[in-house]
Structures are given as C-alpha cells and as structure tokens.
Design a protein around this motif. Structure first.
Motif, PDB file in Angstrom:
ATOM      1  N   VAL A  68       3.458  -9.131  10.358  1.00 63.61           N
ATOM      2  CA  VAL A  68       3.295  -7.475  10.618  1.00 63.61           C
ATOM      3  C   VAL A  68       4.293  -7.208  11.829  1.00 63.61           C
ATOM      4  O   VAL A  68       4.953  -6.075  13.054  1.00 63.61           O
ATOM      5  CB  VAL A  68       2.269  -6.217  10.291  1.00 63.61           C
ATOM      6  CG1 VAL A  68       2.579  -6.402   9.106  1.00 63.61           C
ATOM      7  CG2 VAL A  68       1.668  -6.211  11.021  1.00 63.61           C
ATOM      8  N   ARG A  69       4.238  -8.334  12.867  1.00 67.29           N
ATOM      9  CA  ARG A  69       4.723  -8.323  13.868  1.00 67.29           C
ATOM     10  C   ARG A  69       5.678  -7.452  14.796  1.00 67.29           C
ATOM     11  O   ARG A  69       6.835  -8.479  13.107  1.00 67.29           O
ATOM     12  CB  ARG A  69       4.679  -8.803  14.937  1.00 67.29           C
ATOM     13  CG  ARG A  69       4.509  -9.650  15.929  1.00 67.29           C
ATOM     14  CD  ARG A  69       4.244 -10.255  17.121  1.00 67.29           C
ATOM     15  NE  ARG A  69       4.342 -10.805  18.631  1.00 67.29           N
ATOM     16  CZ  ARG A  69       3.276 -11.121  19.318  1.00 67.29           C
ATOM     17  NH1 ARG A  69       2.343 -10.866  18.936  1.00 67.29           N
ATOM     18  NH2 ARG A  69       3.474 -10.557  20.390  1.00 67.29           N
ATOM     19  N   GLY A  70       5.826  -6.839  15.149  1.00 68.27           N
ATOM     20  CA  GLY A  70       7.130  -6.047  15.249  1.00 68.27           C
ATOM     21  C   GLY A  70       8.851  -6.070  13.799  1.00 68.27           C
ATOM     22  O   GLY A  70       9.375  -5.393  14.112  1.00 68.27           O
ATOM     23  N   ARG A  71       7.170  -5.431  12.743  1.00 65.75           N
ATOM     24  CA  ARG A  71       7.897  -4.475  11.845  1.00 65.75           C
ATOM     25  C   ARG A  71       7.238  -3.532  11.846  1.00 65.75           C
ATOM     26  O   ARG A  71       6.434  -3.201  12.499  1.00 65.75           O
ATOM     27  CB  ARG A  71       7.255  -5.269  10.221  1.00 65.75           C
ATOM     28  CG  ARG A  71       7.641  -7.565  10.793  1.00 65.75           C
ATOM     29  CD  ARG A  71       9.056  -7.626  10.731  1.00 65.75           C
ATOM     30  NE  ARG A  71       9.568  -6.871   8.948  1.00 65.75           N
ATOM     31  CZ  ARG A  71       9.163  -7.282   7.712  1.00 65.75           C
ATOM     32  NH1 ARG A  71       8.061  -8.705   7.291  1.00 65.75           N
ATOM     33  NH2 ARG A  71       9.730  -6.728   6.780  1.00 65.75           N
ATOM     34  N   GLU A  72       8.476  -2.108  10.734  1.00 67.39           N
ATOM     35  CA  GLU A  72       7.069  -0.959  10.381  1.00 67.39           C
ATOM     36  C   GLU A  72       6.281  -1.588   9.546  1.00 67.39           C
ATOM     37  O   GLU A  72       6.800  -1.555   8.250  1.00 67.39           O
ATOM     38  CB  GLU A  72       8.895  -0.018   9.690  1.00 67.39           C
ATOM     39  CG  GLU A  72      10.494  -0.232  10.730  1.00 67.39           C
ATOM     40  CD  GLU A  72       9.914   0.707  11.751  1.00 67.39           C
ATOM     41  OE1 GLU A  72       9.033   1.629  12.078  1.00 67.39           O
ATOM     42  OE2 GLU A  72      10.340   0.894  12.673  1.00 67.39           O
ATOM     43  N   VAL A  73       5.414  -0.530   9.341  1.00 64.00           N
ATOM     44  CA  VAL A  73       4.410  -0.159   8.407  1.00 64.00           C
ATOM     45  C   VAL A  73       4.083   0.964   7.717  1.00 64.00           C
ATOM     46  O   VAL A  73       3.994   1.903   8.899  1.00 64.00           O
ATOM     47  CB  VAL A  73       2.883  -1.216   9.042  1.00 64.00           C
ATOM     48  CG1 VAL A  73       1.435  -1.441   8.125  1.00 64.00           C
ATOM     49  CG2 VAL A  73       3.495  -2.815   9.758  1.00 64.00           C
ATOM     50  N   LEU A  74       4.444   0.304   6.525  1.00 64.54           N
ATOM     51  CA  LEU A  74       3.599   2.230   5.936  1.00 64.54           C
ATOM     52  C   LEU A  74       2.636   1.479   5.377  1.00 64.54           C
ATOM     53  O   LEU A  74       2.186   1.147   4.292  1.00 64.54           O
ATOM     54  CB  LEU A  74       4.495   2.136   5.028  1.00 64.54           C
ATOM     55  CG  LEU A  74       4.334   3.208   4.268  1.00 64.54           C
ATOM     56  CD1 LEU A  74       4.253   4.892   5.172  1.00 64.54           C
ATOM     57  CD2 LEU A  74       5.391   3.891   2.693  1.00 64.54           C
ATOM     58  N   ILE A  75       1.646   2.793   6.410  1.00 64.27           N
ATOM     59  CA  ILE A  75       0.433   2.239   5.341  1.00 64.27           C
ATOM     60  C   ILE A  75      -0.249   2.618   4.287  1.00 64.27           C
ATOM     61  O   ILE A  75       0.335   4.536   4.240  1.00 64.27           O
ATOM     62  CB  ILE A  75      -0.843   2.604   6.308  1.00 64.27           C
ATOM     63  CG1 ILE A  75      -1.119   1.379   7.808  1.00 64.27           C
ATOM     64  CG2 ILE A  75      -2.387   2.116   5.576  1.00 64.27           C
ATOM     65  CD1 ILE A  75      -1.826   1.968   8.631  1.00 64.27           C
ATOM     66  N   VAL A  76      -0.171   2.774   2.860  1.00 66.60           N
ATOM     67  CA  VAL A  76      -0.375   3.357   1.751  1.00 66.60           C
ATOM     68  C   VAL A  76      -2.470   3.844   1.903  1.00 66.60           C
ATOM     69  O   VAL A  76      -2.711   2.293   1.357  1.00 66.60           O
ATOM     70  CB  VAL A  76       0.551   2.922   0.772  1.00 66.60           C
ATOM     71  CG1 VAL A  76       0.056   4.122  -0.420  1.00 66.60           C
ATOM     72  CG2 VAL A  76       2.304   3.621   1.036  1.00 66.60           C
ATOM     73  N   ASP A  77      -2.670   4.659   1.135  1.00 68.08           N
ATOM     74  CA  ASP A  77      -4.425   4.903   0.474  1.00 68.08           C
ATOM     75  C   ASP A  77      -3.865   6.427  -0.189  1.00 68.08           C
ATOM     76  O   ASP A  77      -3.766   7.379  -0.690  1.00 68.08           O
ATOM     77  CB  ASP A  77      -5.160   5.029   1.974  1.00 68.08           C
ATOM     78  CG  ASP A  77      -6.681   4.491   1.204  1.00 68.08           C
ATOM     79  OD1 ASP A  77      -7.070   4.182   0.786  1.00 68.08           O
ATOM     80  OD2 ASP A  77      -7.511   4.782   2.111  1.00 68.08           O
ATOM     81  N   ASP A  78      -5.654   5.763  -1.330  1.00 66.59           N
ATOM     82  CA  ASP A  78      -5.728   6.867  -2.241  1.00 66.59           C
ATOM     83  C   ASP A  78      -6.210   8.320  -1.327  1.00 66.59           C
ATOM     84  O   ASP A  78      -5.507   9.372  -1.534  1.00 66.59           O
ATOM     85  CB  ASP A  78      -6.780   6.704  -3.174  1.00 66.59           C
ATOM     86  CG  ASP A  78      -7.547   6.041  -2.940  1.00 66.59           C
ATOM     87  OD1 ASP A  78      -8.123   5.470  -1.509  1.00 66.59           O
ATOM     88  OD2 ASP A  78      -8.521   5.511  -3.731  1.00 66.59           O
ATOM     89  N   ILE A  79      -7.187   8.018  -1.041  1.00 69.10           N
ATOM     90  CA  ILE A  79      -7.501   9.329   0.126  1.00 69.10           C
ATOM     91  C   ILE A  79      -7.646   9.769   1.474  1.00 69.10           C
ATOM     92  O   ILE A  79      -8.553   8.049   1.056  1.00 69.10           O
ATOM     93  CB  ILE A  79      -8.813  10.072  -0.874  1.00 69.10           C
ATOM     94  CG1 ILE A  79      -9.065   9.713  -2.331  1.00 69.10           C
ATOM     95  CG2 ILE A  79      -9.463  11.037  -0.402  1.00 69.10           C
ATOM     96  CD1 ILE A  79      -9.871  10.688  -2.601  1.00 69.10           C
ATOM     97  N   LEU A  80      -7.518  10.344   2.216  1.00 72.34           N
ATOM     98  CA  LEU A  80      -8.069  10.524   3.205  1.00 72.34           C
ATOM     99  C   LEU A  80      -9.317  11.696   3.125  1.00 72.34           C
ATOM    100  O   LEU A  80      -9.139  12.841   3.254  1.00 72.34           O
ATOM    101  CB  LEU A  80      -7.009  11.084   4.000  1.00 72.34           C
ATOM    102  CG  LEU A  80      -7.009  11.161   5.748  1.00 72.34           C
ATOM    103  CD1 LEU A  80      -7.754   9.985   6.085  1.00 72.34           C
ATOM    104  CD2 LEU A  80      -5.742  11.760   6.405  1.00 72.34           C
TER     105      LEU A  80
END
Ligand code: IMP
Ligand code: MG
Length: 200
Positions: free
Chosen positions: A107-119
């Motif tokens: 993921v170096r230099g990439r746009e990351v979208l973290i997805v989770d069910d519940i915060l």
C-alpha cells in the motif's frame, strides 16, 4: 466542509421472524434501509476517490456482507485486501489486539480505504489505521457501517459512517455473536434477557 449528516438508528418495535425471536430482540435496520444507505455511502466514496486508484482494506469477518454490497457501488479502479485481528484478554489487562491475517498488497504510496463493520471502543480502527500508516500510504480514509459513539475509548472517528447506533449488541448483515447470525439480511439487536416462558 459541512459534516455529513449521519442517520441514527434506534431499536424500534419491529420484530424479527418468529423463529429468531428467542435470540433477536428487535430489528434495528431493515434490509431496505441498509440497501439505500449503502448505495449512498458508495456514491459519497465514489465522488471522493474519483480519478484516484484505491486499495480497499476490509476487516474480516464482520465486513463480508457490507463489503460485497458496498463494492458494487464503487465503479472505480480499485484493489481489495483483507486484515483480520483478534482481541484477547489476559488477566485484568484490556484486550490486546493481534493481527491474524496481514496485508498481501503493497500500500506504499497508495490511497487506502479501511472498511470495518462497527466502530465501538475505537481500539480496532485505531490499531489498524496506525499500522497501515507505518506502511507509508499516500492517504488513509475510513468507512464503517455502524458507529456506537457512546462506547468510545479512543479519540478516533470514521470518515464515512452508515448509521449511528446506541450501546446495543447487534448481529446480522455480517456481524456475529459467537460466529452466529452473520447471515441475517437485517441488523438486529441480540437478546440478552431470555423470553418469558423460556425456563429462565
Ligand atoms: P472496537 O475495537 O471496540 O471499536 O470494536 C470493533 C469490533 O468489535 C467490531 O469490528 C466488531 O467486530 C466488534 N463489535 C463491537 N460491537 C459489536 C456488536 O454490537 N456486534 C457485533 N460485533 C461487535
Ligand atoms: Mg470486527
């Protein structure tokens, strides 16, 4: 920028199908309400990431149903990867989070979208976000289906939230209690007190 308004879901009077009533107290989010909101989240994310290539990092296993729906509302060039963690308590120490599956993509230099069910307390998302940050991505954004702000122990918010919910334990639409109920098409409140006539 104006903060987006997050829909609030509270336990209502809608009952689950009779066979589930010993286990599920009420329906918090109907399949239709989830469907509409997930489509909207997809539109918001698509606008935000248009013209950029994205790595979606989803937390196993609670996100599987949400993720499958959300991805179909993201008409963007993207790659998908998964992380899994488990939290275990030893003695009186709070749960220590440990990764049980690591990223396969770089993921170096990439746009990351973290997805989770519940915060919930925020420990998981904080841990995962900080861990990914060390891999030097270009940016990190976060998206959760549900947010229980009243339970927060860490100063973390998600950038995209499906629904805000009160402090109830929910199952369904991918979310479990002891690995059960992930297959329910709605989000329901797990029954804690037994039904009358249950013998307990
Ligand atoms: P946190 O680290 O306390 O924010 O917890 C986040 C994780 O706890 C979520 O990804 C879920 O796996 C789990 N969790 C928290 N609340 C619930 C719930 O009501 N039902 C099912 N899982 C939950
Ligand atoms: Mg989880």
């Amino acid at each position: 920028m104006k903060a987006p308004r997050i829909p609030i879901a509270a336990p209502g009077r809608t009952l689950p199908p009779p066979a589930l009533r010993p286990d599920i107290e009420s329906v918090l989010l109907s399949p239709e309400r989830i469907r509409r909101r997930v489509a909207r989240l997809g539109d918001d994310l698509t606008r935000e990431f248009s013209g950029r290539e994205l790595v979606v990092v989803a937390m196993l296993h609670g996100t599987v149903v949400f993720l499958a729906d959300l991805l179909r509302h993201l008409p963007l060039p993207l790659q998908l990867d998964f992380l899994a963690g488990s939290s275990y308590r030893s003695g009186t120490r709070p749960g220590v989070l440990r990764m049980t599956r690591e990223l396969r993509l770089d993921v170096r230099g990439r746009e990351v979208l973290i997805v989770d069910d519940i915060l919930d307390t925020g420990r998981t998302l904080e841990f995962v976000r900080d861990r990914i940050a060390r891999l030097r991505p270009a940016g990190i954004r976060t998206c959760v289906l549900l947010d229980k702000p009243s339970r927060r122990e860490r100063p973390i918010q998600a950038d995209h939230v499906g629904f805000q919910i009160p402090d109830v334990f929910v199952v369904g639409y991918g979310m479990d209690h002891d690995e059960r109920f992930r297959n329910l098409p709605f989000v329901g409140v797990r029954r804690i007190t037994p039904l009358k006539g249950d013998g307990g």
